[in-house]
Design an enzyme around this catalytic site. Structure first.
Site, PDB file in Angstrom:
ATOM      1  N   HIS A 134     128.837  60.442  74.618  1.00 30.74           N
ATOM      2  CA  HIS A 134     129.895  60.609  75.622  1.00 30.74           C
ATOM      3  C   HIS A 134     129.315  60.907  77.009  1.00 30.74           C
ATOM      4  O   HIS A 134     129.870  61.683  77.779  1.00 30.74           O
ATOM      5  CB  HIS A 134     130.869  61.732  75.225  1.00 30.74           C
ATOM      6  N   ASN A 136     139.451  61.915  70.415  1.00 30.54           N
ATOM      7  CA  ASN A 136     139.125  60.526  70.735  1.00 30.54           C
ATOM      8  C   ASN A 136     140.415  59.719  70.885  1.00 30.54           C
ATOM      9  O   ASN A 136     141.502  60.209  70.569  1.00 30.54           O
ATOM     10  CB  ASN A 136     138.287  59.895  69.621  1.00 30.54           C
TER      11      ASN A 136
HETATM   12 FE1  HDE Z   1     131.531  64.818  69.477  1.00 33.20          FE
HETATM   13  N1  HDE Z   1     129.924  65.549  70.453  1.00 33.20           N
HETATM   14  N2  HDE Z   1     130.555  65.094  67.726  1.00 33.20           N
HETATM   15  N3  HDE Z   1     133.055  63.948  68.426  1.00 33.20           N
HETATM   16  N4  HDE Z   1     132.507  64.516  71.157  1.00 33.20           N
HETATM   17  C1  HDE Z   1     129.840  65.667  71.791  1.00 33.20           C
HETATM   18  O1  HDE Z   1     129.089  67.576  72.935  1.00 33.20           O
HETATM   19  C2  HDE Z   1     129.454  65.835  67.553  1.00 33.20           C
HETATM   20  C3  HDE Z   1     133.127  63.783  67.085  1.00 33.20           C
HETATM   21  C4  HDE Z   1     133.786  64.083  71.304  1.00 33.20           C
HETATM   22  O2  HDE Z   1     133.811  65.001  77.578  1.00 33.20           O
HETATM   23  C5  HDE Z   1     128.633  66.443  72.240  1.00 33.20           C
HETATM   24  O3  HDE Z   1     129.249  68.353  75.032  1.00 33.20           O
HETATM   25  C6  HDE Z   1     129.126  65.939  66.168  1.00 33.20           C
HETATM   26  C7  HDE Z   1     134.470  63.460  66.675  1.00 33.20           C
HETATM   27  C8  HDE Z   1     134.128  63.998  72.703  1.00 33.20           C
HETATM   28  O4  HDE Z   1     132.250  66.518  77.451  1.00 33.20           O
HETATM   29  C9  HDE Z   1     127.988  66.879  70.910  1.00 33.20           C
HETATM   30  C10 HDE Z   1     130.067  65.188  65.513  1.00 33.20           C
HETATM   31  C11 HDE Z   1     135.188  63.436  67.843  1.00 33.20           C
HETATM   32  C12 HDE Z   1     132.986  64.404  73.384  1.00 33.20           C
HETATM   33  C13 HDE Z   1     128.917  66.242  69.897  1.00 33.20           C
HETATM   34  C14 HDE Z   1     130.959  64.677  66.489  1.00 33.20           C
HETATM   35  C15 HDE Z   1     134.292  63.726  68.917  1.00 33.20           C
HETATM   36  C16 HDE Z   1     131.997  64.729  72.390  1.00 33.20           C
HETATM   37  C17 HDE Z   1     127.748  65.744  73.227  1.00 33.20           C
HETATM   38  C18 HDE Z   1     130.165  64.892  64.020  1.00 33.20           C
HETATM   39  C19 HDE Z   1     136.687  63.118  67.991  1.00 33.20           C
HETATM   40  C20 HDE Z   1     132.791  64.454  74.882  1.00 33.20           C
HETATM   41  C21 HDE Z   1     127.964  66.439  74.550  1.00 33.20           C
HETATM   42  C22 HDE Z   1     130.386  66.008  63.241  1.00 33.20           C
HETATM   43  C23 HDE Z   1     137.532  64.060  67.322  1.00 33.20           C
HETATM   44  C24 HDE Z   1     133.182  65.785  75.444  1.00 33.20           C
HETATM   45  C25 HDE Z   1     128.829  67.545  74.249  1.00 33.20           C
HETATM   46  C26 HDE Z   1     133.065  65.761  76.945  1.00 33.20           C
HETATM   47  C27 HDE Z   1     130.734  65.208  72.691  1.00 33.20           C
HETATM   48  C28 HDE Z   1     128.723  66.395  68.584  1.00 33.20           C
HETATM   49  C29 HDE Z   1     132.039  63.820  66.159  1.00 33.20           C
HETATM   50  C30 HDE Z   1     134.739  63.753  70.281  1.00 33.20           C
HETATM   51  C31 HDE Z   1     126.549  66.524  70.704  1.00 33.20           C
HETATM   52  C32 HDE Z   1     127.969  66.695  65.587  1.00 33.20           C
HETATM   53  C33 HDE Z   1     134.972  63.248  65.240  1.00 33.20           C
HETATM   54  C34 HDE Z   1     135.443  63.550  73.297  1.00 33.20           C
HETATM   55  O5  HDE Z   1     128.011  68.261  70.770  1.00 33.20           O
END
Ligand code: HDE
Length: 743
Positions: free
Chosen positions: A119, A192
């Site tokens: 992201h 999302n």
């Molecule tokens: Fe994320 N995800 N994600 N994700 N995600 C990040 O956090 C992660 C997942 C989502 O505008 C990171 O600050 C893991 C689902 C958004 O700043 C990180 C898993 C959904 C954003 C991270 C998921 C998301 C992130 C990278 C699996 C929808 C952007 C930078 C378990 C429900 C937030 C940060 C923004 C960002 C980890 C899966 C949505 C690395 C480990 C499912 C919208 O922490």
């Protein structure tokens, strides 16, 4: 010896002549919809501004009395010369003593922070959430108690796979991350635009993301899943196929952030004052209706305007057309969870709205762009763990893993534990705790006491726990052996993928097939292509046949399913974009291609109709200075034809004179303009004179019901009314080779 100028120099060396403002004659009609007076944000009382000087020093360039401030170093030393570094003589070596130069360069060298690992490319805006239906019956969360109350919000939309500088129209999931600054602390709903996810257990996330990102040896392709590593991982992970149906659909190429849904994805809990829990899924429903672009169009938008989505959001908010979403909740209890065909803890499954209807409880309005992209959009730190009392987690193993990952990643990205001191991340409710020190500490407690329990009394002793108001976790009883397993109840991988596919209109189904063929055509290894198709056979035999045919390969055997798919889940209309589009052209953009001598009455009628519809327009012309219409009115252009292709517009009108058409018909950009508008199934308004351009482009004979002739001013309204349908998808079935039956 030449005298060194001390003021910013005009450049005599290049002989450029400056144009005095009086030399420019304004056009009678502007090249785009006129900017409205900036509206007062509806939540003016709640609004806060990052332009306010902050504790560490003001960020405003004005001083009291309106004088221009003196340039200083970060230490406040006034700067006399910002054009030249300190040297030993005019042509001599630079001097280490030049503290202004060293400070300026040191700061520049450190301007970048690590981009988000996923992201990375995102765009944010401020607004508010307003409660329209109290949820006090199921949650004690303060934000859900008082109807009509507004809570400040910050939302960041993003793509997932691409780097910070990648293009907006990548085929990808969009992040929809919402931070609500509630009176009981920040609530981050980090969702999302797709309601399910690729994987079921957080431990697979690094593998999924590694496979989607550029391949590690060559570092390409950028912001694309159309490569071997991604499809290798996917084809070995059957649980991903429901999400694949969504990412191969037009959901992954939205027209605008404003025309996407948002989903919390996981099952969460709402908890009332008695500790009773109700399961909940969160939905954001765009008031603007759902809309996406065509894939061929997306590819071209990326070239013409890689910032298409962020520009769209910026322009809409600045023109007072505030995007709005409804917050909907699906509430259900243990009994429903136990009777549901799938596990509510499995993030690869959704609950159809037909099964658990959505209750609309509020609205989210974005009414203010950021003052500074870095300070706000880049530094905002969402953490799924941020939930106020009354909202709680379920045991979804993806959510449980995320609760670790988000806090962890902020420390790396923002450099230390005090990222909550950055204004965009700081709660807007009272805070009191004993956490202290660390890098860049900004809000430091006063006084002697920095621990508890303490016996310094209520005034000096600092904050105390509050068992009644404080966060208490839902007291779920858990028992079981410690083991690494995937629950049996997660084993169905295809049923909902099929349900999604059968819920689409034929054109949407075609787009899914096209996208799969496109992506797999970029995959070099035939075994990966074949393995992918073997899964599609468990979803829909017709889709599998189409894709195999598109790839020119034989149908493989179906993949062995861990559990036999349910094949009679009913279609759900809510899963289709086309069935949930708007019934107006409001907020959309008409591109008007003009030439000198164009019929003034038609142009003026079009502009009136656009305004009446609540839409916007841009004028495209052979020259950026604009054109003179048949009645002598001058019209400024917003785009020169070469820089304003039709992919940037929702519909186009071509209003040209005979002479203008003759000129444009030899211009490649003008021919692309009409062929693309046609191929992308747009509504086209054209004067009779314009037909020669279509003829030279080779499509004059194909003009159909969605190509409306503008014979006079009276036709403008009818054209704008037709545009409400957004696209004339039937055309695609005529003009696309891939629309022919397999074989
Ligand atoms: Fe994320 N995800 N994600 N994700 N995600 C990040 O956090 C992660 C997942 C989502 O505008 C990171 O600050 C893991 C689902 C958004 O700043 C990180 C898993 C959904 C954003 C991270 C998921 C998301 C992130 C990278 C699996 C929808 C952007 C930078 C378990 C429900 C937030 C940060 C923004 C960002 C980890 C899966 C949505 C690395 C480990 C499912 C919208 O922490």
């Amino acid at each position: 010896m030449a005298k060194t100028p001390t003021k910013a120099p005009s450049n005599p060396a290049n002989g450029s002549k400056s144009v005095a403002p009086t030399d420019i004659v304004p056009a009678d009609i502007g090249g785009e919809s006129p900017a409205k007076a900036p509206p007062v944000p509806a939540d003016a009382a709640l609004s806060f501004s990052f332009a306010e000087p902050q504790a560490a020093g003001g960020d405003t360039h004005q001083v009291a009395g309106g004088d221009v401030a003196t340039l200083t170093t970060q230490q406040g030393i006034p700067v006399a010369d910002d054009q030249n570094s300190l040297k030993q003589g005019a042509r001599g070596p630079a001097l280490l003593e030049d503290f202004h130069f060293r400070e300026k360069m040191f700061h520049f060298d450190h301007e970048r922070i690590p981009e988000r690992v996923v992201h990375a490319r995102g765009y944010g805006a401020h607004g508010f959430f307003e409660l329209t239906d109290s949820l006090a019956d199921v949650s004690r969360a303060d934000v859900f108690q008082r109807v009509g109350e507004r809570t400040p919000a910050f939302v960041r939309f993003s793509t997932v796979a691409g780097s910070k500088g990648s293009s907006d129209l990548a085929r990808d999931v969009r992040g929809f991350a919402v931070k609500l600054y509630t009176q009981e602390g920040n609530w981050d709903l980090v969702g999302n635009n797709i309601p399910v996810f690729f994987i079921q257990d957080a431990i697979k996330f690094p593998d999924l993301i590694h496979s989607a990102k550029p391949e590690p040896d060559r570092n390409f392709p950028q912001a694309q899943t159309a490569h071997d590593n991604f499809w290798d991982f996917i084809s070995l992970s059957p649980e991903s196929f429901h999400m694949i149906m969504w990412t191969m659909s037009d959901r992954a190429i939205p027209r605008s952030f404003r025309t996407m849904e948002g989903f919390g994805v996981h099952t969460f809990r709402l908890v009332d004052a008695e500790g009773k829990s109700t399961f909940v899924k969160f939905h954001w429903k765009p008031k603007q209706g759902l809309q996406s672009v065509a894939w061929n169009e997306a590819v071209k938008i990326n070239g013409a305007d890689p910032d298409f989505h962020r520009r769209d959001l910026w322009d809409a908010i600045n023109s007072g057309d505030f995007p709005e979403w409804e917050l909907g909740v699906q509430l259900f209890d243990d009994e429903f969870a136990d009777s549901f065909d799938f596990d509510v803890l499995d993030a690869t499954k959704l609950i159809p709205e037909e099964l658990v209807p959505i209750r609309v409880v509020g609205r989210l309005v974005l009414d203010r762009v950021v003052d500074n992209f870095f300070a706000e959009t880049e530094q905002v730190a969402f953490c799924t763990q941020n939930v106020p009392p009354g909202i709680d987690f379920s045991n979804d193993p993806l959510l449980q893993g995320r609760n670790f990952s988000y806090l962890d990643t902020q420390i790396k990205r923002l450099g230390g534990p005090n990222f909550t001191h950055i204004p965009i991340n700081a709660p807007k409710c009272p805070m009191a705790h004993f956490q202290q020190d660390g890098h860049m500490a900004m809000t430091n407690p006063k006084g002697r006491v920095n621990y508890e329990p303490n016996s310094w009394g209520p005034i000096q002793g600092g904050p105390r726990e509050d068992p009644a108001r404080g966060f208490t976790s839902f007291a779920e009883v858990a028992d079981g052996p410690k083991q690494r397993v995937r629950s049996e109840s997660f084993a169905d991988h295809y049923s909902q993928a099929r349900q999604f596919f059968v819920s689409q209109t034929p054109i949407e189904q075609k787009h899914i097939g096209d996208a799969l063929v496109f992506e797999l055509s970029k995959v070099e290894r035939p075994d990966i292509r074949s393995r992918t198709v073997s899964h599609l056979l468990n979803i829909d035999a017709g889709l599998a046949a189409t894709v195999a045919d598109g790839l020119g390969m034989p149908l493989p055997d179906a993949a062995v399913a861990a559990r036999a798919p349910i094949t009679d889940l009913p279609a759900s209309d809510k899963l289709s974009i086309v069935k949930n589009g708007p019934d107006s052209f409001k907020g959309r953009k008409l591109g008007i291609l003009l030439s000198d001598g164009a019929d003034a009455a038609i142009v003026k009628a079009l502009l009136k109709a656009v305004e009446a519809e609540g839409a916007v327009y841009e004028v495209i012309a052979p020259k950026i200075a604009g054109v003179t219409l048949s009645d002598g009115t001058t019209v400024a252009a917003k785009q020169k034809i070469d820089g304003g292709p039709s992919v940037l517009f929702d519909a186009v009108a071509i209003v040209v004179s005979e002479a203008g058409a003759a000129l444009l018909s030899i211009d490649a950009a003008a021919k692309d303009f009409v062929t693309d508008a046609f191929a992308h199934c747009k509504f086209i308004g054209l004067t009779a004179e314009a037909e020669v351009i279509f003829a030279k482009a080779g499509i004059a004979g194909d003009l159909d019901d969605a190509c409306l002739t503008l014979t006079g001013a009276k036709d403008a309204d009818a054209f704008l009314t037709a545009c409400r349908a957004l696209r004339y998808w039937n055309r695609e079935l005529e003009v696309d080779l891939d629309a022919r039956p397999a074989g």
